[in-house]
Design a protein around this motif. Structure first.
Motif, PDB file in Angstrom:
ATOM      1  N   GLU A  26       0.829  -1.194   0.000  1.00 44.52           N
ATOM      2  CA  GLU A  26       0.000   0.000   0.000  1.00 44.52           C
ATOM      3  C   GLU A  26       0.868   1.249   0.000  1.00 44.52           C
ATOM      4  O   GLU A  26       1.863   1.337   0.724  1.00 44.52           O
ATOM      5  N   GLU A  63     -16.574   5.050   9.587  1.00 37.04           N
ATOM      6  CA  GLU A  63     -16.287   5.113   8.168  1.00 37.04           C
ATOM      7  C   GLU A  63     -14.814   5.434   7.938  1.00 37.04           C
ATOM      8  O   GLU A  63     -14.164   4.861   7.041  1.00 37.04           O
ATOM      9  N   ARG A 110     -12.842   2.343   8.527  1.00 36.59           N
ATOM     10  CA  ARG A 110     -13.014   1.396   7.422  1.00 36.59           C
ATOM     11  C   ARG A 110     -12.064   1.725   6.276  1.00 36.59           C
ATOM     12  O   ARG A 110     -11.404   0.838   5.718  1.00 36.59           O
ATOM     13  N   VAL A 111     -11.977   3.018   5.929  1.00 33.71           N
ATOM     14  CA  VAL A 111     -11.077   3.431   4.850  1.00 33.71           C
ATOM     15  C   VAL A 111      -9.631   3.179   5.244  1.00 33.71           C
ATOM     16  O   VAL A 111      -8.833   2.645   4.464  1.00 33.71           O
ATOM     17  N   ASP A 142      -8.337   0.999   7.200  1.00 36.40           N
ATOM     18  CA  ASP A 142      -7.978  -0.408   7.289  1.00 36.40           C
ATOM     19  C   ASP A 142      -8.191  -1.171   5.983  1.00 36.40           C
ATOM     20  O   ASP A 142      -7.885  -2.363   5.913  1.00 36.40           O
ATOM     21  N   SER A 143      -8.729  -0.512   4.986  1.00 37.52           N
ATOM     22  CA  SER A 143      -8.978  -1.186   3.711  1.00 37.52           C
ATOM     23  C   SER A 143      -7.666  -1.496   2.991  1.00 37.52           C
ATOM     24  O   SER A 143      -6.769  -0.652   2.904  1.00 37.52           O
ATOM     25  N   ARG A 144      -7.562  -2.687   2.443  1.00 37.35           N
ATOM     26  CA  ARG A 144      -6.356  -3.075   1.705  1.00 37.35           C
ATOM     27  C   ARG A 144      -6.350  -2.505   0.287  1.00 37.35           C
ATOM     28  O   ARG A 144      -5.341  -2.575  -0.401  1.00 37.35           O
ATOM     29  N   SER A 145      -7.482  -1.978  -0.137  1.00 38.45           N
ATOM     30  CA  SER A 145      -7.569  -1.441  -1.500  1.00 38.45           C
ATOM     31  C   SER A 145      -7.710   0.085  -1.513  1.00 38.45           C
ATOM     32  O   SER A 145      -8.137   0.671  -2.503  1.00 38.45           O
ATOM     33  N   LYS A 146      -7.359   0.730  -0.421  1.00 38.62           N
ATOM     34  CA  LYS A 146      -7.528   2.177  -0.339  1.00 38.62           C
ATOM     35  C   LYS A 146      -6.529   2.894  -1.256  1.00 38.62           C
ATOM     36  O   LYS A 146      -5.425   2.416  -1.499  1.00 38.62           O
ATOM     37  N   SER A 148      -8.916   8.303  -1.642  1.00 39.59           N
ATOM     38  CA  SER A 148      -9.959   7.882  -0.689  1.00 39.59           C
ATOM     39  C   SER A 148      -9.558   8.219   0.734  1.00 39.59           C
ATOM     40  O   SER A 148     -10.400   8.584   1.567  1.00 39.59           O
TER      41      SER A 148
END
Length: 613
Positions: free
Chosen positions: A29, A81, A84-85, A87-91, A95
């Motif tokens: 990331e 929210e 969530r962003v 910790d997202s692996r696709s952020k 974003s």
């Protein structure tokens, strides 16, 4: 040592730094989340700094800040929210930047909405005193003192800076009298922190030496909280847990001292994030004076560690982990494994098994629960006397509502031979104890049983469906299918059966019911909460009736107390009453003359007999 039962808790704001450190970062990331993480900490601090939640300014003490429930909920949703962003692996960086901006905007909206009570309110009650605290001889720099009632329906807190103190420090908590839970016992919890922002938590421990009964007329002053000689030890280990096959975003683990089913107090707690297989945890607790049983209460949350359902549907599950209570005293205890299978079936403290053995019992219990929820119980040692089955039990947690009836459906069978299941569905320390008056005899055939509580549940706290084991050795199996509330105005699920043959032809087309001295009633249908029901239709000199247990308080006032399923194993005689209509007239049972009798040998509530005049 003073002991008391404590349940519930307060928001674990101080663990936010751990939450930030626990964020999962994929090496691939490229997005920079430092600003977003800083905004998340700011948001938690903004919420923590607001002293009260209230819809009416009249409920707030002059000079104190407050926000509404919906305002706090909006900020919590914004934090969730943002997490969530983060910790997202696709952020992406875009974003992350957008989430940071959105959260800072939400913080501003929240801070702008916060109000301070400026009006004078003379309807004030004051709690005040001094606090002195050292942990293992070392100063504790910052504390929160929380005063609360037993069920955490009401709480107030204050923060005290002890960083420069060498002597007891004064503290004060003010509350509006009309908001107090008058007449209830209240307790004190001490949350200790190492930083002035109250974010890095050291421990939280109940003050066992201060309890009092609330009233709304007198101030509570001169309260001395003295923990100068506080000694702490460390419990640590791993937790294996999942929810619907996935890791749990945050799990609060609380360690309680266990003395009996109604006597617990908090020793310490911690929060772990993204809990899954072999997730490490550590709790600092107060050292104890003697060997003490410790049990754990586990709370799972969708994101932030909110208690209960304070803001939306944040809670995933709550359960007592009672499978293997550990014993501690005054030394650290390591490698404690909390092995919890998937918690999807758990809600509101339900779903966990435990055992309890009285100190005078010569019986032993070993049990295990498989992935299908079957509890295998092996009872060893020396059997107790006929009326001493309660001395060794296995039990299953559930939370009933006060004043409600419940239907308990379970499968039961033995490894070999027969066993009578004596089952208790309500226990209150120093109070009432409800056990089914009709106990089924199980054998090696896997069989489903449904029993209905014979009385409404007095209190809606965590209770246990307990299977008394001490009178008989051997191995048997239990699987709980359901524990469900039953409408008090509905018919009781049928269990017992009475078949009567040889009824004179003159009664064909009429109706019949039967009673056994008001201990049992046999009819076609019967109500749970009242003496009422329908008699059975006689056809070709035969009828089959359902049989229920009836509880009448003959000792005191002769009132009806409840009814439940009959699984008895008795030789009994019933008086038989003939009716012209299906509705049972209780005048007939009270003052009428029976048309005949029937003697029946029941096995698990099933029996038949011949009409005799």
């Amino acid at each position: 040592m003073k002991r008391f039962f404590v349940t519930g808790g307060v928001l674990t704001i101080a663990l936010i730094s751990l939450l930030v450190l626990s964020a999962c970062t994929d090496p691939e990331e490229l997005a920079d989340t430092s600003e977003l993480s800083a905004a998340i900490i700011e948001a938690y601090k903004a919420r923590s700094d607001v002293e009260n939640e209230a819809e009416d300014a009249a409920d707030i003490v002059e000079g104190e800040s407050y926000a509404t429930r919906s305002q706090k909920a909006a900020l919590i949703n914004a934090i969730s929210e943002a997490e969530r962003v983060r910790d997202s692996r696709s952020k992406s960086q875009a974003s992350v930047d957008a989430a940071t901006a959105a959260l800072r905007a939400a913080i501003k909206v929240f801070e702008d909405a916060v109000e301070v009570q400026t009006g004078t309110n003379n309807n004030i009650m004051t709690f005040s005193g001094t606090i002195t605290i050292k942990e293992n001889g070392q100063p504790v720099p910052y504390v929160e003192i929380v005063v609360h009632d037993k069920d955490w329906d009401w709480e107030k807190k204050t923060r005290v800076d002890l960083s420069e103190a060498d002597t007891p420090v004064e503290w004060t908590i003010k509350a509006i009298k009309s908001t107090l839970p008058t007449g209830k016992e209240i307790y004190f919890r001490i949350n200790a922190f190492s930083d002035k922002d109250y974010l890095i938590e050291m421990f939280r421990i109940d003050d066992k030496d201060n309890t009092m009964t609330l009233d709304n007329t007198n101030n509570k002053t001169g309260i001395t909280i003295n923990m100068t000689n506080l000694r702490t030890i460390t419990l640590n280990g791993t937790i294996n847990i999942s929810h619907e096959g996935k890791s749990v975003p945050s799990v609060v683990i609380q360690a309680f001292q266990r003395t009996d089913a109604e006597d617990r107090y908090l020793l310490g707690e911690t929060t772990v994030f993204n809990a899954r297989t072999n997730t490490p945890w550590s709790i600092k607790i107060e050292a104890l004076e003697e060997d003490t049983n410790i049990i754990f209460y586990i709370h799972g949350f969708k994101s932030v560690p909110l208690w209960g359902n304070d803001y939306g549907d944040a809670s995933l599950f709550n359960l007592w982990y009672l499978t293997n209570p550990i014993t501690v005293k005054n030394t650290d205890k390591f490698n404690i494994n909390l092995n919890i299978r998937d918690t999807s079936e758990y809600n509101n403290n339900t779903g966990s098994w435990m055992k309890w053995i009285d100190s005078s019992s010569t019986a032993t219990i070993d049990y295990s629960v498989d992935n299908d929820g079957v509890c295998a119980v092996t009872v060893g040692g020396t059997p107790a006397g006929q009326w001493e089955g309660w001395k060794a039990i296995v039990q299953y947690n559930y939370i009933p509502q006060a004043g409600k009836y419940y239907a308990y459906t379970f499968e039961a069978w033995t490894e070999t031979g027969e066993r009578q299941l004596n089952i208790q569905y309500y226990y209150e320390a120093g109070g009432e104890d409800f056990a089914f008056t009709s106990a089924p005899i199980i054998n090696s055939t896997r069989t489903t049983y449904t029993l209905v509580s014979e009385r409404p549940i007095p209190k809606g706290e965590t209770k246990q469906l307990a299977f008394r084991c001490a009178t008989q050795m051997g191995k048997f199996y239990i699987k709980i299918i359901s524990i469900t509330e039953v409408d008090a105005n509905s018919n009781i699920p049928t269990a017992g059966r009475l078949t009567i043959t040889g009824i004179p032809n003159e009664y064909n087309g009429k109706y019949i019911c039967a009673s056994n001295g008001w201990d049992l009633i046999a009819a076609d249908s019967f109500k749970i909460n009242m003496i009422g029901g329908n008699a059975g239709l006689i056809s070709n000199g035969t009828v089959t009736l359902n049989v229920w247990v009836i509880l009448i308080d003959w000792v005191n006032d002769g009132t009806y107390k409840g009814s439940g399923s009959f699984y008895g194993n008795n030789y009994l005689q019933f008086e038989l009453y003939i009716l012209n209509s299906p509705t049972i007239s209780w005048d007939i049972l009270n003052t009428g003359s029976p048309a005949g009798v029937v003697a029946v040998d029941f096995v698990n509530g099933i029996g038949s007999g011949t009409f005799e005049e």
